[in-house]
Write an enzyme that holds these catalytic residues in place. Structure first.
Site: not given
Ligand SMILES: Nc1ncnc2c1ncn2[C@@H]1O[C@H](COP(=O)(O)OP(=O)(O)OP(=O)(O)O)[C@@H](O)[C@H]1O
Ligand SMILES: O=C(O)[C@H](O)COP(=O)(O)O
Length: 478
Positions: A113, A274, A430, A453
């Site tokens: 970042r 999920k 993420g 997010g």
């Molecule tokens: N089959 C599974 N069973 C349980 N957890 C799982 C499975 N597959 C993936 N995960 C978990 O899902 C998590 C990521 O999910 P998330 O929805 O947060 O993904 P993301 O959108 O890439 O991340 P972020 O929300 O940070 O943007 C990881 O920690 C991973 O271990």
């Molecule tokens: O890490 C993030 O997704 C951004 O810096 C926003 O942080 P926040 O979810 O604490 O608002």
């Protein structure tokens, strides 16, 4: 002056839905080379997408005066529209997202970042502005030393090639003194704006105090653009112009522009834990993509909805109907929605669990699916082979455990390979970004989002308050 790598706009057409159907943009095409007319048609057509028309305009660019390609950009005024005449000696409040991970010794463990914020800051200092740089770090409740921005100063100074000055506060007389002693081309990093509760409450008095430090405002904090906070939204009411930084622009170009207006076939890969946290993204992408590949924990809700046994895999019982509806929606829209055909199962949720590969229809009781299997990887790779644009959000499995990271890493490698063949590859923030970095292929992707997010909200089709608040770009007739 724009730097050599900074696209310089020589014409800008605001492609609102109305404008795209009007005759003027079409007439203006006549002056563009044939290859770019096709590009323009694609872009103008996509203006029918309401999100696209609100966030994006067509920008025809040149680098060093040489006409390049058409790129999409948001219909917001950009820092690149400001010249040395606008910036020299001006105090510019820059909101960046420098919310980087720090270890227990306050060392930065990932500076992505910070590096992403550099082009905007460099552009401003090269044009003689005095930069007041602000960010949040973490989610502090009041002044919390471990969330100070002080550890960021050495890396910022190194990347910018100048000594960045640090203030101990973000408002008040001491900060004003430091601002007033900043030379042209200097950078003052003010303290974590979240040390004041007024920041997240977007209190106008606090926003006014931040704004009083500067003459104009640049928002480059894509990762925080989904938050209507004092430093992302409130300040824009007191500082004109309020413009977008290069990072914010690039994120919108890809996450709105390239997705609303993809080169086809367009595939979306959605994983993560999920289905409930990805409903909006899946629904929105179903409107746009040709192929939808699902992985991660959410697939077991889809399997169960189809009557399969899923053992002790992650299932959201209250989302079974939703899963059925999404499958039906994909069918009705002619989207090729693919679920993994085999899975890697484990006897416990642990890195050293016993594991085996089974067909999706044969998960025994007491076992849980933690990754997609090798057949699925092959099927997904074959489906991706034909694509021209791919967006990926969410890992295919529990990639934090090496044993269950194979599916996620295979997707990362496939996208890297496709990127090398000219496919547009977008990683939506993420955990998927973490996976791409773990595999070491981040640098070859077309775009890696710096926002978790924020990228999710954009992909869901939501508007971001930090973007909406910025001044509109002035349409320029070609
Ligand atoms: N089959 C599974 N069973 C349980 N957890 C799982 C499975 N597959 C993936 N995960 C978990 O899902 C998590 C990521 O999910 P998330 O929805 O947060 O993904 P993301 O959108 O890439 O991340 P972020 O929300 O940070 O943007 C990881 O920690 C991973 O271990
Ligand atoms: O890490 C993030 O997704 C951004 O810096 C926003 O942080 P926040 O979810 O604490 O608002």
């Amino acid at each position: 002056m724009a730097s050599a790598t900074t696209p310089t706009t020589f014409s800008l057409i605001k492609t609102t839905a109305a404008a795209s159907s009007a005759s003027s943009p079409r007439a203006s095409l006549l002056r563009l080379p044939a290859a770019r007319i096709e590009n323009f048609r694609r872009l103008a057509f996509s203006a029918a997408d309401p999100l696209f028309s609100r966030h994006v305009a067509l920008r025809v660019s040149s680098i060093k005066g040489k006409a390049t390609r058409s790129v999409v950009s948001m219909a917001k005024k950009s820092v690149g529209d400001l010249t040395a005449a606008d910036l020299k000696g001006k105090k510019v409040f820059v909101r960046a997202d420098l919310n980087v991970p720090l270890d227990d010794n306050q060392n930065i463990t990932d500076d992505t970042r910070i590096r992403a914020a550099i082009p905007t800051i460099k552009y401003l200092i090269e044009n003689g502005a005095k930069v007041i740089l602000s960010s949040h770090l973490g989610r502090p409740k009041g002044v919390t030393p471990k969330f100070s921005l002080a550890p960021l100063v050495p890396r910022l100074s190194e990347l910018l090639g100048i000594q960045v000055v640090k203030a101990d506060d973000c408002i008040g007389p001491e900060v004003e003194k430091l601002v007033n002693s900043l030379p042209d081309g200097g950078v003052l990093l003010i303290e974590n704006v979240r040390f004041y509760k007024e920041e997240e409450k977007n209190e106008p008095e606090f926003a006014k105090k931040l704004a009083s430090l500067a003459d104009l405002y640049v928002n480059d904090a894509f990762g925080t653009a989904h938050r209507a906070h004092a430093s992302t939204e409130g300040v824009t009411k007191f500082l004109k112009p309020s413009v977008a930084g290069f990072l914010l622009q690039k994120e919108l170009d890809y996450l709105v522009g390239a997705v609303s207006n993809p080169k086809r076939p367009f595939a979306a890969i959605v994983g993560g834990s999920k289905v409930s946290s990805k409903i909006g993204v899946i629904e929105s992408l179903l409107e746009k993509c040709d192929i939808l590949l699902l992985g991660g924990g959410m697939i077991f809700t889809f399997y169960k909805a189809q009557g399969l046994s899923v053992g002790s895999s992650l299932v959201e019982e209250d989302k079974l109907d939703l899963a059925t509806t999404l499958l039906a929606k994909a069918k009705a829209k002619g989207v090729n929605l693919m679920l993994p055909t085999d899975v890697v199962i484990a006897d416990k949720f642990a890195p050293d669990a016993n594991s085996k590969v089974v067909p999706a229809s044969a998960i025994p009781d007491g076992w849980m699916g933690l990754d997609i299997g090798p057949d699925s990887v092959k099927t997904f790779n074959d489906a991706l082979e034909t694509t021209k644009t791919v967006i990926w959000n969410g890992p295919m499995g529990v990639f934090e455990f090496d044993k269950f990271a194979v599916g996620t890493e295979a997707v990362a490698k496939k996208l890297a390979e496709l990127s090398g063949k000219g496919v547009t590859t977008i990683i939506g923030g993420g955990d998927s970004v973490a996976a791409v970095e773990k595999v070491g292929v981040a640098s070859v992707m077309s775009h890696i989002s710096t926002g978790g997010g924020a990228s999710l909200e954009l992909l869901e089709g939501k508007e971001l308050p930090g973007v909406i608040a910025l001044n509109e770009a002035t349409p320029v007739a070609v």
